[in-house]
Write a protein that holds these residues in place. Structure first.
Motif, PDB file in Angstrom:
ATOM      1  N   SER A   7      -3.164   2.330   6.305  1.00 29.75           N
ATOM      2  CA  SER A   7      -3.913   1.071   6.450  1.00 29.75           C
ATOM      3  C   SER A   7      -5.413   1.307   6.358  1.00 29.75           C
ATOM      4  N   HIS A  23      -6.298   2.381   2.413  1.00 30.36           N
ATOM      5  CA  HIS A  23      -6.126   1.384   1.357  1.00 30.36           C
ATOM      6  C   HIS A  23      -7.428   0.631   1.108  1.00 30.36           C
ATOM      7  N   HIS A  41      -6.405  -0.660  12.093  1.00 33.42           N
ATOM      8  CA  HIS A  41      -6.061   0.755  11.938  1.00 33.42           C
ATOM      9  C   HIS A  41      -5.554   1.407  13.214  1.00 33.42           C
ATOM     10  N   ALA A  98       0.836  -1.198   0.000  1.00 33.53           N
ATOM     11  CA  ALA A  98       0.000   0.000   0.000  1.00 33.53           C
ATOM     12  C   ALA A  98       0.867   1.243   0.000  1.00 33.53           C
ATOM     13  N   CYS A 110       0.264  -4.551   3.615  1.00 36.94           N
ATOM     14  CA  CYS A 110      -1.121  -4.578   4.072  1.00 36.94           C
ATOM     15  C   CYS A 110      -1.689  -5.991   3.946  1.00 36.94           C
ATOM     16  N   HIS A 125      -5.302  -7.922   4.242  1.00 36.99           N
ATOM     17  CA  HIS A 125      -6.721  -7.563   4.258  1.00 36.99           C
ATOM     18  C   HIS A 125      -7.594  -8.814   4.203  1.00 36.99           C
ATOM     19  N   ALA A 158      -1.257  -4.061   9.268  1.00 38.18           N
ATOM     20  CA  ALA A 158      -0.314  -3.370   8.385  1.00 38.18           C
ATOM     21  C   ALA A 158       0.999  -3.145   9.117  1.00 38.18           C
ATOM     22  N   CYS A 170      -6.893  -2.455   5.333  1.00 37.75           N
ATOM     23  CA  CYS A 170      -5.954  -3.397   5.939  1.00 37.75           C
ATOM     24  C   CYS A 170      -6.452  -3.855   7.309  1.00 37.75           C
ATOM     25  N   THR A 197       1.559   4.646   9.194  1.00 41.91           N
ATOM     26  CA  THR A 197       1.075   3.303   8.839  1.00 41.91           C
ATOM     27  C   THR A 197      -0.400   3.149   9.160  1.00 41.91           C
TER      28      THR A 197
END
Length: 336
Positions: A123, A126, A293, A107, A324, A326, A133, A130, A119
């Motif tokens: 995250s 994206h 996050h 990402a 990342c 997910h 991350a 994410c 970060t």
């Protein structure tokens, strides 16, 4: 065959010939300058690859996040020249992703490569968002420019010549890749990011040779970057094709009162937990891990411009790229 890096300004002459199916094109660099900082004798093995683990029928990222804690001994010399051994308790995280197919992306910050962002913020921004991350590649601390090879969602953001490059972590065609690649080879990757130092190779500690192979000029912590204790971020895979991440809290990689892990001990820790191949990502004050996050580690940066001018508070540093993980599988990338 040899892969030779030149540290000074020089002209490289490349001779190619057909090699094994593992390495379609083997390269030998003949150089005209005197300062070569690394030589890889086995050019037939510039990279390794591993099919990613498959878990048909599973939904969401099958993710394990475990907290690590350990005592790390270090030796320092006092004013009178006496060596003193001390032990420091350090902590970190071990992450294993059991179904990585389609669930791992590189990402970029919302502003793209060349900008920097936390970060945690990247995250969240994206898509797919994410679940977990980590900070990833290196960057220019002055202007934020990405350093090394960068490929995100099939878009080749930038490449560097093989003779100037570092070890990479990449994904394409359902496989993880770790190693060194030419700009032409990079064009077919879905995701790729450069680190500095191949830590674990084929299940063995590779730090000594990995340091010799590395273009260490891209990092700013000096010739003790591998041996200093510091915060660390590493990524790799195990024998079953599961993705592995280790993040260690510590200090920045320079200055006094260093704590964390050196690269040799980081590699040993990765091997202990099953990694067969892994590389070192940006660390020190950049090392960060976010889950849903939210930051879950304690970053070591305490200096402006990231942190308060007093230097009394540690904070998360904006970085140039983020790895990342997910829940949702990303759309398949079809080569054009």
């Amino acid at each position: 065959l040899k892969r030779t890096f030149c540290q000074c300004a020089c002209t490289d002459f490349l001779v190619t010939k057909q090699a094994s199916t593992m390495l379609p094109v083997a390269l030998t660099a003949l150089f005209s300058c005197a300062a070569a900082y690394a030589v890889v004798d086995d050019a037939s093995a510039l990279w390794v690859e591993k099919p990613v683990a498959q878990m048909p029928g599973t939904s969401g990222a099958q993710l394990s996040v475990k907290m690590l804690g350990m005592e790390v001994e270090s030796t320092h010399t006092e004013v009178l020249g006496q060596e003193v051994k001390t032990s420091t308790h350090i902590v970190g995280h071990l992450v294993t992703l059991s179904n990585p197919s389609g669930r791992v992306s590189l990402a970029l910050p919302p502003g793209g490569c060349g900008s920097r962002e936390l970060t945690t913020v990247t995250s969240r921004a994206h898509r797919p968002a994410c679940k977990l991350a980590i900070n990833a590649g290196y960057f220019n601390v002055t202007d934020g420019a990405c350093i090394g090879n960068v490929v995100s969602h099939g878009n080749v953001i930038q490449t560097v010549p093989l003779a100037e490059g570092n070890v990479n972590f990449g994904i394409k065609d359902g496989k993880f890749y770790i190693g060194y690649f030419t700009p032409d080879q990079i064009q077919s990757f879905e995701h790729m990011v450069s680190g500095v130092v191949w830590l674990v190779r084929d299940g063995k500690n590779y730090v000594q040779q990995g340091w010799k192979e590395a273009n260490t000029t891209v990092q700013t912590s000096g010739d003790k970057y591998a041996t200093n204790l510091a915060s660390r971020t590493a990524v790799g895979f195990d024998a079953n094709g599961r993705m592995m991440i280790i993040q260690i809290d510590g200090s920045i990689a320079v200055g006094h009162n260093k704590r964390g892990l050196d690269m040799k001990r980081l590699a040993d820790l990765l091997i202990k937990h099953g990694a067969v191949n892994a590389i070192n990502m940006d660390g020190g004050g950049s090392s960060a891990m976010a889950f849903a996050h939210e930051l879950i580690n304690y970053p070591s940066d305490n200096q402006p411009p990231s942190c308060h001018a007093s230097g009394e508070y540690q904070c998360e540093r904006p970085v140039s790229t983020v790895l990342c993980i997910h829940d949702q599988e990303a759309e398949a990338i079809v080569p054009v």
